[in-house]
Design a protein around this motif. Sequence first.
Motif, PDB file in Angstrom:
ATOM      1  N   TYR A   1       0.838  -1.190   0.000  1.00 29.86           N
ATOM      2  CA  TYR A   1       0.000   0.000   0.000  1.00 29.86           C
ATOM      3  C   TYR A   1       0.879   1.247   0.000  1.00 29.86           C
ATOM      4  O   TYR A   1       1.818   1.355   0.809  1.00 29.86           O
ATOM      5  CB  TYR A   1      -0.919  -0.012   1.225  1.00 29.86           C
ATOM      6  CG  TYR A   1      -2.064  -0.969   1.074  1.00 29.86           C
ATOM      7  CD1 TYR A   1      -1.860  -2.348   1.116  1.00 29.86           C
ATOM      8  CD2 TYR A   1      -3.363  -0.514   0.871  1.00 29.86           C
ATOM      9  CE1 TYR A   1      -2.910  -3.233   0.951  1.00 29.86           C
ATOM     10  CE2 TYR A   1      -4.424  -1.388   0.716  1.00 29.86           C
ATOM     11  CZ  TYR A   1      -4.191  -2.747   0.754  1.00 29.86           C
ATOM     12  OH  TYR A   1      -5.236  -3.631   0.589  1.00 29.86           O
ATOM     13  N   TYR A   2       0.549   2.170  -0.885  1.00 30.98           N
ATOM     14  CA  TYR A   2       1.303   3.407  -1.036  1.00 30.98           C
ATOM     15  C   TYR A   2       0.393   4.596  -0.764  1.00 30.98           C
ATOM     16  O   TYR A   2      -0.745   4.627  -1.237  1.00 30.98           O
ATOM     17  CB  TYR A   2       1.847   3.545  -2.457  1.00 30.98           C
ATOM     18  CG  TYR A   2       2.795   2.466  -2.891  1.00 30.98           C
ATOM     19  CD1 TYR A   2       2.332   1.318  -3.510  1.00 30.98           C
ATOM     20  CD2 TYR A   2       4.169   2.613  -2.704  1.00 30.98           C
ATOM     21  CE1 TYR A   2       3.209   0.321  -3.928  1.00 30.98           C
ATOM     22  CE2 TYR A   2       5.053   1.631  -3.114  1.00 30.98           C
ATOM     23  CZ  TYR A   2       4.565   0.489  -3.722  1.00 30.98           C
ATOM     24  OH  TYR A   2       5.430  -0.493  -4.133  1.00 30.98           O
ATOM     25  N   CYS A   3       0.913   5.579  -0.047  1.00 26.47           N
ATOM     26  CA  CYS A   3       0.197   6.835   0.047  1.00 26.47           C
ATOM     27  C   CYS A   3       0.819   7.815  -0.955  1.00 26.47           C
ATOM     28  O   CYS A   3       2.007   7.724  -1.272  1.00 26.47           O
ATOM     29  CB  CYS A   3       0.234   7.409   1.463  1.00 26.47           C
ATOM     30  SG  CYS A   3       1.867   7.617   2.190  1.00 26.47           S
ATOM     31  N   ALA A   4      -0.012   8.704  -1.440  1.00 29.75           N
ATOM     32  CA  ALA A   4       0.434   9.654  -2.454  1.00 29.75           C
ATOM     33  C   ALA A   4      -0.177  11.015  -2.182  1.00 29.75           C
ATOM     34  O   ALA A   4      -1.307  11.106  -1.692  1.00 29.75           O
ATOM     35  CB  ALA A   4       0.036   9.161  -3.842  1.00 29.75           C
ATOM     36  N   LEU A   5       0.577  12.032  -2.519  1.00 24.08           N
ATOM     37  CA  LEU A   5       0.172  13.410  -2.261  1.00 24.08           C
ATOM     38  C   LEU A   5       0.150  14.208  -3.559  1.00 24.08           C
ATOM     39  O   LEU A   5       1.139  14.227  -4.307  1.00 24.08           O
ATOM     40  CB  LEU A   5       1.154  14.063  -1.286  1.00 24.08           C
ATOM     41  CG  LEU A   5       1.101  15.594  -1.160  1.00 24.08           C
ATOM     42  CD1 LEU A   5      -0.229  16.040  -0.562  1.00 24.08           C
ATOM     43  CD2 LEU A   5       2.264  16.099  -0.307  1.00 24.08           C
ATOM     44  N   SER A   6      -0.984  14.834  -3.807  1.00 27.61           N
ATOM     45  CA  SER A   6      -1.070  15.800  -4.888  1.00 27.61           C
ATOM     46  C   SER A   6      -1.020  17.193  -4.287  1.00 27.61           C
ATOM     47  O   SER A   6      -1.705  17.462  -3.310  1.00 27.61           O
ATOM     48  CB  SER A   6      -2.370  15.613  -5.668  1.00 27.61           C
ATOM     49  OG  SER A   6      -2.592  16.723  -6.526  1.00 27.61           O
ATOM     50  N   MET A   7      -0.226  18.052  -4.856  1.00 28.37           N
ATOM     51  CA  MET A   7      -0.124  19.413  -4.335  1.00 28.37           C
ATOM     52  C   MET A   7      -1.366  20.225  -4.665  1.00 28.37           C
ATOM     53  O   MET A   7      -1.550  21.313  -4.129  1.00 28.37           O
ATOM     54  CB  MET A   7       1.132  20.094  -4.870  1.00 28.37           C
ATOM     55  CG  MET A   7       2.421  19.399  -4.453  1.00 28.37           C
ATOM     56  SD  MET A   7       2.590  19.238  -2.669  1.00 28.37           S
ATOM     57  CE  MET A   7       3.041  20.906  -2.236  1.00 28.37           C
ATOM     58  N   GLY A   8      -2.218  19.716  -5.513  1.00 26.30           N
ATOM     59  CA  GLY A   8      -3.476  20.358  -5.838  1.00 26.30           C
ATOM     60  C   GLY A   8      -4.647  19.525  -5.387  1.00 26.30           C
ATOM     61  O   GLY A   8      -4.503  18.366  -4.990  1.00 26.30           O
TER      62      GLY A   8
ATOM     63  N   GLU B   1      -2.154   8.154 -11.596  1.00 29.17           N
ATOM     64  CA  GLU B   1      -0.934   8.223 -10.794  1.00 29.17           C
ATOM     65  C   GLU B   1      -0.081   9.439 -11.120  1.00 29.17           C
ATOM     66  O   GLU B   1       0.579   9.977 -10.233  1.00 29.17           O
ATOM     67  CB  GLU B   1      -0.127   6.941 -10.988  1.00 29.17           C
ATOM     68  CG  GLU B   1      -0.811   5.704 -10.439  1.00 29.17           C
ATOM     69  CD  GLU B   1       0.063   4.474 -10.566  1.00 29.17           C
ATOM     70  OE1 GLU B   1      -0.496   3.378 -10.757  1.00 29.17           O
ATOM     71  OE2 GLU B   1       1.297   4.615 -10.461  1.00 29.17           O
ATOM     72  N   HIS B   2      -0.075   9.865 -12.350  1.00 27.79           N
ATOM     73  CA  HIS B   2       0.790  10.986 -12.734  1.00 27.79           C
ATOM     74  C   HIS B   2       0.318  12.311 -12.132  1.00 27.79           C
ATOM     75  O   HIS B   2       1.049  13.302 -12.183  1.00 27.79           O
ATOM     76  CB  HIS B   2       0.883  11.105 -14.257  1.00 27.79           C
ATOM     77  CG  HIS B   2      -0.390  11.570 -14.916  1.00 27.79           C
ATOM     78  ND1 HIS B   2      -1.397  10.712 -15.283  1.00 27.79           N
ATOM     79  CD2 HIS B   2      -0.815  12.823 -15.261  1.00 27.79           C
ATOM     80  CE1 HIS B   2      -2.380  11.390 -15.839  1.00 27.79           C
ATOM     81  NE2 HIS B   2      -2.052  12.675 -15.843  1.00 27.79           N
TER      82      HIS B   2
END
Length: 126
Positions: A93-100, A110-111
């Motif tokens: 499991y991966y957490c991901a952050l979008s700056m927007g 994902e991009h």
Amino acid sequence: VQLQAFGGGLAQPGAPLRLSCAVSGHTLSTNTMTWFRQAPGNEREFVAGIRWSGGSKYYAESVKGRFTITRDIAKNTVYLQMNSLKPEDTAVYYCALSMGSLRLSSLKQEHRYDYWGQGTLVTVSS
């Protein structure tokens, strides 16, 4: 900016498990935080996402009603409470952050995400 994911491990089918992802180097505000997962031999897939501002939540159909994504604003941390785990939930499991703040149509892309945690392995097995 760094994302530190932890909380994975071995769980029996039907058991709960909670993942955490702490963000450092950036104070979350108008961001989107999301959990993805990748099972062996499979592509990485969207699990759940939350808009930091307002707290709107979105889930993959496969986890709706079993998983809950929440946030702790003071701790700059996002959680994934996983209940009624199934063997097919086994994955990194991966957490991901979008700056927007992402639109619903963009959550699974994902991009769109700027930073990723290192991944934490969840194994569901008896």
